[in-house]
Design a protein around this motif. Structure first.
Motif, mmCIF file in Angstrom:
data_model
loop_
_atom_site.group_PDB
_atom_site.id
_atom_site.type_symbol
_atom_site.label_atom_id
_atom_site.label_comp_id
_atom_site.label_asym_id
_atom_site.label_seq_id
_atom_site.Cartn_x
_atom_site.Cartn_y
_atom_site.Cartn_z
ATOM 1 N N ASP A 170 119.093 17.317 -23.435
ATOM 2 C CA ASP A 170 118.590 17.837 -24.898
ATOM 3 C C ASP A 170 117.633 19.398 -23.786
ATOM 4 O OD1 ASP A 170 117.791 19.070 -27.367
ATOM 5 O OD2 ASP A 170 116.403 17.035 -27.997
ATOM 6 N N HIS A 171 117.444 19.797 -25.538
ATOM 7 C CA HIS A 171 116.474 21.383 -24.385
ATOM 8 C C HIS A 171 115.356 21.958 -25.733
ATOM 9 C CE1 HIS A 171 118.983 24.513 -26.982
ATOM 10 N NE2 HIS A 171 118.650 23.809 -27.491
ATOM 11 N N HIS A 172 115.129 21.012 -27.021
ATOM 12 C CA HIS A 172 114.312 20.457 -27.948
ATOM 13 C C HIS A 172 112.718 20.371 -26.979
ATOM 14 C CE1 HIS A 172 117.806 20.667 -30.322
ATOM 15 N NE2 HIS A 172 117.616 22.187 -30.828
ATOM 16 N N THR A 173 112.396 21.299 -28.023
ATOM 17 C CA THR A 173 110.312 21.277 -27.588
ATOM 18 C C THR A 173 110.210 19.726 -27.111
ATOM 19 O OG1 THR A 173 109.970 23.801 -29.067
ATOM 20 C CG2 THR A 173 108.173 22.037 -28.527
ATOM 21 N N MET A 174 109.093 19.674 -27.044
ATOM 22 C CA MET A 174 108.752 18.296 -26.389
ATOM 23 C C MET A 174 107.975 17.761 -27.045
ATOM 24 S SD MET A 174 109.235 17.082 -23.058
ATOM 25 C CE MET A 174 111.000 17.784 -23.765
ATOM 26 N N SER A 397 114.066 25.784 -43.450
ATOM 27 C CA SER A 397 114.770 25.851 -41.787
ATOM 28 C C SER A 397 113.847 27.214 -41.442
ATOM 29 C CB SER A 397 115.822 26.275 -41.581
ATOM 30 O OG SER A 397 116.124 26.828 -40.380
ATOM 31 N N GLY A 398 113.000 27.272 -40.760
ATOM 32 C CA GLY A 398 112.444 28.348 -40.791
ATOM 33 C C GLY A 398 112.606 29.304 -39.239
ATOM 34 N N VAL A 406 106.677 29.349 -34.654
ATOM 35 C CA VAL A 406 106.889 28.847 -35.421
ATOM 36 C C VAL A 406 106.979 27.198 -35.430
ATOM 37 C CG1 VAL A 406 108.865 28.244 -35.556
ATOM 38 C CG2 VAL A 406 108.243 28.513 -38.018
ATOM 39 N N THR A 407 107.872 26.772 -34.608
ATOM 40 C CA THR A 407 106.677 24.943 -34.356
ATOM 41 C C THR A 407 105.710 24.561 -34.307
ATOM 42 O OG1 THR A 407 107.453 24.863 -32.225
ATOM 43 C CG2 THR A 407 109.695 24.520 -32.992
ATOM 44 N N ALA A 408 104.678 25.628 -33.499
ATOM 45 C CA ALA A 408 103.249 24.801 -33.803
ATOM 46 C C ALA A 408 103.349 24.734 -35.565
ATOM 47 C CB ALA A 408 102.662 26.372 -33.631
ATOM 48 N N ALA A 409 103.232 26.194 -35.672
ATOM 49 C CA ALA A 409 102.843 25.893 -36.921
ATOM 50 C C ALA A 409 103.314 24.272 -37.356
ATOM 51 C CB ALA A 409 102.909 27.444 -38.105
ATOM 52 N N LEU A 410 104.282 23.963 -38.274
ATOM 53 C CA LEU A 410 104.789 22.498 -37.727
ATOM 54 C C LEU A 410 103.910 21.360 -37.376
ATOM 55 C CD1 LEU A 410 109.009 22.877 -37.996
ATOM 56 C CD2 LEU A 410 107.244 23.352 -39.813
ATOM 57 N N GLY A 422 112.829 21.914 -32.767
ATOM 58 C CA GLY A 422 113.109 23.362 -32.418
ATOM 59 C C GLY A 422 112.457 24.105 -31.645
ATOM 60 N N HIS A 423 112.207 25.537 -31.871
ATOM 61 C CA HIS A 423 111.968 26.172 -30.596
ATOM 62 C C HIS A 423 111.488 27.145 -31.611
ATOM 63 C CE1 HIS A 423 115.907 24.824 -29.368
ATOM 64 N NE2 HIS A 423 116.786 25.084 -29.930
ATOM 65 N N PRO A 424 110.720 27.643 -30.374
ATOM 66 C CA PRO A 424 109.436 28.864 -30.640
ATOM 67 C C PRO A 424 110.124 29.887 -31.918
ATOM 68 C CG PRO A 424 109.244 28.886 -28.436
ATOM 69 C CD PRO A 424 110.554 27.847 -28.610
#
Length: 574
Positions: A170-174, A397-398, A406-410, A422-424
């Protein structure tokens, strides 16, 4: 739109590279290249020098060994992918590699299975229900995830209870808590693999390369470079997943395009035929606008298994049928997403002063919300969430601008969400209940308001160099071509020429939406220019007026004739 011109190089820099063309040096410097070695690697990628060996992943040998244990024991191995082009391509990488190894070493090919969840019915990633299904129906003993898995600890833990091991590619956010599995992931804390920007298929390629090398040690007659035939899929996924084309990714993409242009995959060849593409002429634009959308259409509209089958198909007739099916599905996708876009835009209304746009509607398909979010982001340059509602279930989806994760907002709204990841710059999420959804939106909007500086919302064009029309030569064109492949992190160079005189102009295209220009420098050089979707400038121009042009240096080929032209990106009037 603001124009941001790169700072011109000082004489001291030119002295360091006395034999290099000044404009080419400016282009390279703008891309962060500061030494001759960096420039040599960039302009002349070398496979043995610039591609990292798989064993640099800390747990690569452990993963390879675990796969061969399953092969030797005749255990069922299930490749669990994602439903987008990255997940599908990565699944094809593993399935074709394991198929080749089974055939070469006499293992049972029928023990290799695959699973891709339905986007709307199951959602992203591997679920507890899926792992239980694989245990009961397929008798799976090893799962290899592709482009998912790092956030699926509950499912992986359930697998352990059922006697199923998991290798996560995988390569998505931790996530906050990592799963108990063999993790092949460049972002895992402590991981030493140098390239932190691999796509999911890129990670899969590394494990596949390790498996092929081990198969050779065991007697498989794979020729040197056998693994490179997987690079067509790596090239597709790197572009469709919008990964940065820098460092190792640039090398993988460059060699991947070479493989793609002579691909042996019958399904890809047939898909290119129905898309009107030509082998030998494919580039990142071909992937982004012709190949990627058709592969993605399956997961967005029906089920991604059709795209996976296409990439693996070895029969010409079936490959043709699948290619036509994906092509027709993509046409339906285009119509449906355009209708959704118009509805979402109308719902948003005036976006002035907003820092996070949210559009939600009953019946919007989960497979299309990301596409619509991307179109709205391009139009408004404001982070946007597009959400489909099905009763009490919300799936969104964002897409985000550079500078705002945007993942920080999630994560800030995590307690109000069922799942997210997801990704940034691109994310997905789901939640249940209108009250929870509204609270999540409230938290995310507050987070965006606090963390987005107003300057980030003002789009700007990053221009590489201010040049004269006299500088537009075949030598400059060749310099630009050396910078390919273009994409995220390595965009095509933009130039500006100021106060050029308009000596001819006309509207072109079926609906007169494009602008054809002929401009002249103060010294008399005349150059043709084309501006797609700049037709409205017909009413603003007069013969002899002076304008500033931002453009790409392009080539127009017609009836065997080749001529240089400017491809207009923006116009400034004087």
């Amino acid at each position: 739109m603001r124009w941001s011109l790169a700072e011109s190089l000082s004489e001291d820099v030119h002295v360091l590279f006395p034999e290099m063309d000044s404009i080419l040096l400016q282009l390279l410097w703008n891309r962060g290249l500061r030494t001759q070695q960096e420039i040599d690697v960039y302009l002349g990628p070398d496979w043995s020098r610039d591609v990292h060996v798989p064993d640099l992943f800390l747990r690569m040998s452990e993963a390879v060994s675990r796969v061969f244990v399953s092969l030797e024991k005749g255990e069922v191995i299930t490749v669990h992918g994602d439903y987008d082009a990255d997940g599908v391509c990565g699944s094809a990488v593993f399935l074709s590699t394991l198929r080749d190894i089974c055939r070469a070493l006499g293992f049972d090919e029928k023990k290799i299975t695959s699973y891709i969840p339905h986007r709307e019915k199951e959602g992203y990633g591997m679920s507890v229900e899926t792992i239980e299904h694989l245990h009961t129906h397929d008798h799976t003993k090893l799962v290899i995830t592709v482009d998912c898995g790092i956030s699926n600890k509950p499912a992986i833990d359930r697998g352990i209870e059922l006697g199923i091991d998991t290798i996560v590619c995988d390569h998505h956010t931790m996530p906050a808590e990592l799963p108990t599995a063999i993790l092949i992931h460049p972002l895992v804390p402590g991981e030493t693999y140098p390239n932190k920007s691999l796509c999911g298929t890129g990670v899969a390629f590394k494990l596949a390369s390790g498996l092929i090398e081990e198969a050779r040690r065991r007697g498989a007659a794979f020729p040197a470079g056998h693994e490179k035939w997987l690079l067509d899929l790596v090239a597709i996924a790197t572009v469709t997943d919008v990964m940065s084309l820098t460092g190792e990714n640039r090398v993988l993409e460059k060699f991947g395009l070479l493989v793609l242009n002579k691909t042996k995959r019958k399904g890809l060849v047939k898909l290119l035929e129905v898309a009107g593409s030509t082998l030998g002429e494919l580039d990142t634009v071909s992937i982004g606008f012709q190949i990627g959308p058709r592969l993605n259409a399956a997961g967005r509209m029906t089920h991604a298994s059709a795209a996976l089958e296409l990439l693996l198909e070895e029969d010409d007739l079936r490959a043709t049928q699948l290619a036509m099916q994906l092509h027709e599905t993509n046409i339906l996708r285009q119509k449906a997403s355009q209708q959704m876009y118009l509805e979402a835009k109308a719902q948003l209304g005036d976006v002035t002063g907003q820092k996070l746009l949210v559009a939600v509607q009953e019946g919007w398909g989960a497979g299309l919300v990301g596409l619509v979010a991307g179109k709205l982001l391009n139009e408004f340059h404001v982070p946007v969430l597009v959400v489909g509602r099905d009763g009490e279930k919300f799936v969104g989806s964002g897409r985000s601008i550079d500078g705002f994760d945007v993942t920080a907002a999630l994560r800030a709204a995590a307690e109000h969400l069922d799942k997210f990841g997801g990704h940034p710059q691109a994310c997905g999420f789901s939640t249940t209940g209108e009250a929870r959804f509204k609270k999540a939106v409230e938290v995310m909007k507050a987070f965006a308001a606090e963390n987005i500086d107003d300057a980030l919302l003002s789009p700007s064009l990053k221009i590489d160099a201010d040049i004269q029309l006299e500088d537009i030569t075949w030598e400059l064109f060749e310099s630009v071509e050396q910078l390919r492949p273009f994409g995220t992190g390595n965009t095509k160079p933009l130039f500006v020429s100021r106060r050029v005189k308009v000596v001819a102009f006309s509207a072109v295209g079926k609906d007169a939406s494009h602008l054809k220009l002929r401009v002249q420098s103060p010294n008399g050089k005349i150059v043709d220019a084309i501006g797609f979707r700049f037709g409205e400038w017909i009413g603003k121009l007069t013969l002899g007026c002076n304008i500033d042009l931002v453009y790409e240096v392009d080539m127009n080929e017609w009836n065997g004739n080749r001529e240089l032209q400017m491809k207009i990106v923006d116009i400034g009037s004087n």
